[in-house]
Scaffold this motif. Structure first.
Motif, PDB file in Angstrom:
ATOM      1  N   SER A 230      33.404 -30.153  29.848  1.00 51.75           N
ATOM      2  CA  SER A 230      32.513 -30.947  30.680  1.00 51.75           C
ATOM      3  C   SER A 230      32.507 -30.431  32.109  1.00 51.75           C
ATOM      4  O   SER A 230      33.325 -29.613  32.505  1.00 51.75           O
ATOM      5  CB  SER A 230      32.941 -32.421  30.670  1.00 51.75           C
ATOM      6  N   ARG A 231      31.561 -30.919  32.861  1.00 52.94           N
ATOM      7  CA  ARG A 231      31.484 -30.582  34.275  1.00 52.94           C
ATOM      8  C   ARG A 231      31.293 -31.878  35.041  1.00 52.94           C
ATOM      9  O   ARG A 231      30.710 -32.829  34.531  1.00 52.94           O
ATOM     10  CB  ARG A 231      30.301 -29.643  34.535  1.00 52.94           C
ATOM     11  N   THR A 232      31.799 -31.904  36.235  1.00 53.52           N
ATOM     12  CA  THR A 232      31.583 -33.081  37.069  1.00 53.52           C
ATOM     13  C   THR A 232      30.132 -33.084  37.520  1.00 53.52           C
ATOM     14  O   THR A 232      29.656 -32.127  38.120  1.00 53.52           O
ATOM     15  CB  THR A 232      32.517 -33.065  38.284  1.00 53.52           C
ATOM     16  N   VAL A 233      29.432 -34.142  37.212  1.00 57.98           N
ATOM     17  CA  VAL A 233      28.030 -34.259  37.593  1.00 57.98           C
ATOM     18  C   VAL A 233      27.981 -34.908  38.968  1.00 57.98           C
ATOM     19  O   VAL A 233      28.353 -36.069  39.130  1.00 57.98           O
ATOM     20  CB  VAL A 233      27.253 -35.107  36.563  1.00 57.98           C
ATOM     21  N   ASP A 234      27.546 -34.135  39.940  1.00 56.75           N
ATOM     22  CA  ASP A 234      27.561 -34.610  41.325  1.00 56.75           C
ATOM     23  C   ASP A 234      26.355 -35.504  41.597  1.00 56.75           C
ATOM     24  O   ASP A 234      25.506 -35.212  42.427  1.00 56.75           O
ATOM     25  CB  ASP A 234      27.573 -33.405  42.275  1.00 56.75           C
ATOM     26  N   ILE A 235      26.291 -36.600  40.836  1.00 57.04           N
ATOM     27  CA  ILE A 235      25.177 -37.542  40.939  1.00 57.04           C
ATOM     28  C   ILE A 235      25.740 -38.962  40.958  1.00 57.04           C
ATOM     29  O   ILE A 235      26.646 -39.277  40.193  1.00 57.04           O
ATOM     30  CB  ILE A 235      24.205 -37.386  39.743  1.00 57.04           C
ATOM     31  N   VAL A 236      25.201 -39.786  41.825  1.00 54.41           N
ATOM     32  CA  VAL A 236      25.565 -41.199  41.815  1.00 54.41           C
ATOM     33  C   VAL A 236      25.093 -41.800  40.497  1.00 54.41           C
ATOM     34  O   VAL A 236      23.921 -41.689  40.133  1.00 54.41           O
ATOM     35  CB  VAL A 236      24.914 -41.936  43.002  1.00 54.41           C
ATOM     36  N   CYS A 237      26.006 -42.405  39.764  1.00 53.51           N
ATOM     37  CA  CYS A 237      25.654 -43.042  38.494  1.00 53.51           C
ATOM     38  C   CYS A 237      25.125 -44.444  38.764  1.00 53.51           C
ATOM     39  O   CYS A 237      25.653 -45.172  39.604  1.00 53.51           O
ATOM     40  CB  CYS A 237      26.881 -43.094  37.585  1.00 53.51           C
ATOM     41  N   SER A 238      24.107 -44.821  38.026  1.00 51.32           N
ATOM     42  CA  SER A 238      23.498 -46.134  38.245  1.00 51.32           C
ATOM     43  C   SER A 238      24.292 -47.272  37.611  1.00 51.32           C
ATOM     44  O   SER A 238      24.121 -48.436  37.986  1.00 51.32           O
ATOM     45  CB  SER A 238      22.079 -46.143  37.666  1.00 51.32           C
ATOM     46  N   LEU A 239      25.173 -46.969  36.650  1.00 54.18           N
ATOM     47  CA  LEU A 239      25.772 -48.038  35.840  1.00 54.18           C
ATOM     48  C   LEU A 239      26.589 -49.055  36.638  1.00 54.18           C
ATOM     49  O   LEU A 239      26.480 -50.259  36.374  1.00 54.18           O
ATOM     50  CB  LEU A 239      26.597 -47.435  34.708  1.00 54.18           C
ATOM     51  N   PRO A 240      27.427 -48.658  37.627  1.00 54.38           N
ATOM     52  CA  PRO A 240      28.171 -49.696  38.370  1.00 54.38           C
ATOM     53  C   PRO A 240      27.280 -50.641  39.164  1.00 54.38           C
ATOM     54  O   PRO A 240      27.726 -51.709  39.589  1.00 54.38           O
ATOM     55  CB  PRO A 240      29.059 -48.874  39.323  1.00 54.38           C
ATOM     56  N   PHE A 241      26.020 -50.240  39.354  1.00 50.07           N
ATOM     57  CA  PHE A 241      25.083 -51.046  40.131  1.00 50.07           C
ATOM     58  C   PHE A 241      24.156 -51.875  39.241  1.00 50.07           C
ATOM     59  O   PHE A 241      23.363 -52.663  39.741  1.00 50.07           O
ATOM     60  CB  PHE A 241      24.232 -50.137  41.031  1.00 50.07           C
ATOM     61  N   GLN A 242      24.247 -51.674  37.928  1.00 51.64           N
ATOM     62  CA  GLN A 242      23.314 -52.355  37.028  1.00 51.64           C
ATOM     63  C   GLN A 242      23.949 -52.957  35.784  1.00 51.64           C
ATOM     64  O   GLN A 242      23.465 -53.946  35.269  1.00 51.64           O
ATOM     65  CB  GLN A 242      22.242 -51.364  36.546  1.00 51.64           C
ATOM     66  N   GLN A 243      25.016 -52.336  35.287  1.00 49.19           N
ATOM     67  CA  GLN A 243      25.499 -52.675  33.949  1.00 49.19           C
ATOM     68  C   GLN A 243      26.841 -53.416  33.961  1.00 49.19           C
ATOM     69  O   GLN A 243      27.721 -53.110  34.764  1.00 49.19           O
ATOM     70  CB  GLN A 243      25.660 -51.383  33.131  1.00 49.19           C
ATOM     71  N   MET A 244      26.973 -54.374  33.046  1.00 49.87           N
ATOM     72  CA  MET A 244      28.257 -55.013  32.784  1.00 49.87           C
ATOM     73  C   MET A 244      28.535 -54.912  31.290  1.00 49.87           C
ATOM     74  O   MET A 244      27.674 -55.227  30.465  1.00 49.87           O
ATOM     75  CB  MET A 244      28.245 -56.481  33.222  1.00 49.87           C
ATOM     76  N   VAL A 245      29.752 -54.470  30.948  1.00 53.70           N
ATOM     77  CA  VAL A 245      30.163 -54.331  29.552  1.00 53.70           C
ATOM     78  C   VAL A 245      31.322 -55.287  29.293  1.00 53.70           C
ATOM     79  O   VAL A 245      32.372 -55.195  29.934  1.00 53.70           O
ATOM     80  CB  VAL A 245      30.563 -52.877  29.224  1.00 53.70           C
ATOM     81  N   ILE A 246      31.116 -56.205  28.350  1.00 53.29           N
ATOM     82  CA  ILE A 246      32.078 -57.270  28.066  1.00 53.29           C
ATOM     83  C   ILE A 246      32.761 -56.992  26.737  1.00 53.29           C
ATOM     84  O   ILE A 246      32.105 -56.842  25.703  1.00 53.29           O
ATOM     85  CB  ILE A 246      31.374 -58.636  28.012  1.00 53.29           C
TER      86      ILE A 246
END
Length: 317
Positions: A230-246
């Protein structure tokens, strides 16, 4: 003496400026493709960061757009790209109590939740015999929510399909088979039923998937894609700003790629959804993501998925 440099200069001389990139793409397709990917990557990086900054800096409450609610933490699949397939070490068994499920749904109802709600995460939802009843209850409490469900279909019968479909805006049946054959007689009945009921085409997707696909790293946890690949994707991920996993225990995972529940950002047995969503743990993840993207977050730095922000879906029923 011939060289690619002289050829490149010759192309510039004889071609109008707007045609030069097209000739370069014909002569050096690999280089052109890399350049296109780099440009696209830069666009996504800027767009995601700007979107996240606007979401967190608007002065209002940060809205939850995506919720995955796993009611039992088991899957019966053998997909080698999945960290929770039956051939991997299993999580400690957990099945959500009906009391906790109703508490969570009632909490969402109090928020007038209108985002996407999926009663699954890293599991096979039909391993929970209550899954249809749970959809019935959630629909009665959340009339404005968008209900989606993914299943491998191995436990799905035509009777269960007909019973659950009124409660879903989107159903994806992943038929995993390297020979592109339909896996069970019941799935064949469902497939034929869909051919006869075209009105369901917008809501039901019967996908023929390869069993042995190599997909994303899943935060470095995908069994058939090593962390070193894998490679580190230097992109802000949207998930912490939109998603909740229960999780079935009521605990909150980092995101859908945290299949093993290595992060715990809160616990809905003792907290409300908004208390967790606005907690210091969530805020710390978001601040770090905005400041440095993924490189300092242990699981995120090994995730090669270019998540873009989710656009809320319109109900299809």
């Amino acid at each position: 003496m011939f060289s690619f440099r002289t050829l490149k200069e010759s192309v510039k001389k004889v071609c109008p400026d707007f045609l030069v990139p097209f000739f370069h793409a014909l002569l050096w397709p690999g280089r052109a493709l890399r350049k296109i990917k780099a440009v696209n990557y830069a666009i996504v990086r800027r767009r995601n960061k700007k979107w996240a900054e606007l979401r967190t800096g608007g002065g209002g409450k940060l809205r939850i757009d995506l919720i995955e609610l796993e009611t039992v933490n088991r899957c019966n699949g053998i997909c080698p790209f999945c960290p929770v397939n039956v051939n991997q070490p299993q999580r400690k068994y957990a099945k959500m109590s009906e009391e906790l499920f109703r508490k969570i749904i009632d909490d969402l109802a109090g928020m007038d939740y209108s985002g996407r709600l999926a009663l699954y995460s890293n599991n096979e939802p039909f391993l929970d015999e209550r899954i249809i009843d749970f959809h019935r209850y959630a629909n009665s409490k959340l009339p404005n929510a968008f209900f989606g469900l993914y299943t491998n279909g191995t436990l799905l019968t035509l009777e269960k399909f007909i019973e659950i479909i009124p409660y879903l805006d989107d159903l994806v049946i992943d038929n995993y088979n390297d020979n592109k054959e339909i896996n069970t007689p019941e799935l064949r009945k469902i497939y034929d039923y869909l051919q006869q009921h075209k009105e369901l085409n917008e809501r039901v997707h019967f996908w023929f998937r390869l069993q042995n696909e190599v997909l994303f790293t899943r935060g470095g946890r995908a069994p058939n894609k090593a962390e070193s690949d894998s490679r580190t994707v230097d992109i802000v991920c949207s998930l912490p700003f939109q998603q909740m996993v229960i999780r079935p225990t009521g605990e909150i995972s980092l995101c859908c790629n945290d299949a093993l529940g290595e992060y715990t950002l809160g616990d809905l047995k003792t907290q409300s959804i908004l208390e967790v969503w606005e907690s210091s743990k969530y805020q710390a993840i978001r601040r770090e993501m905005l400041a440095n993207a993924r490189k300092n977050l242990p699981m995120c730095k090994n995730c090669d998925r270019d998540y873009e922000y989710h656009i809320p879906q319109k109900k299809r029923r």
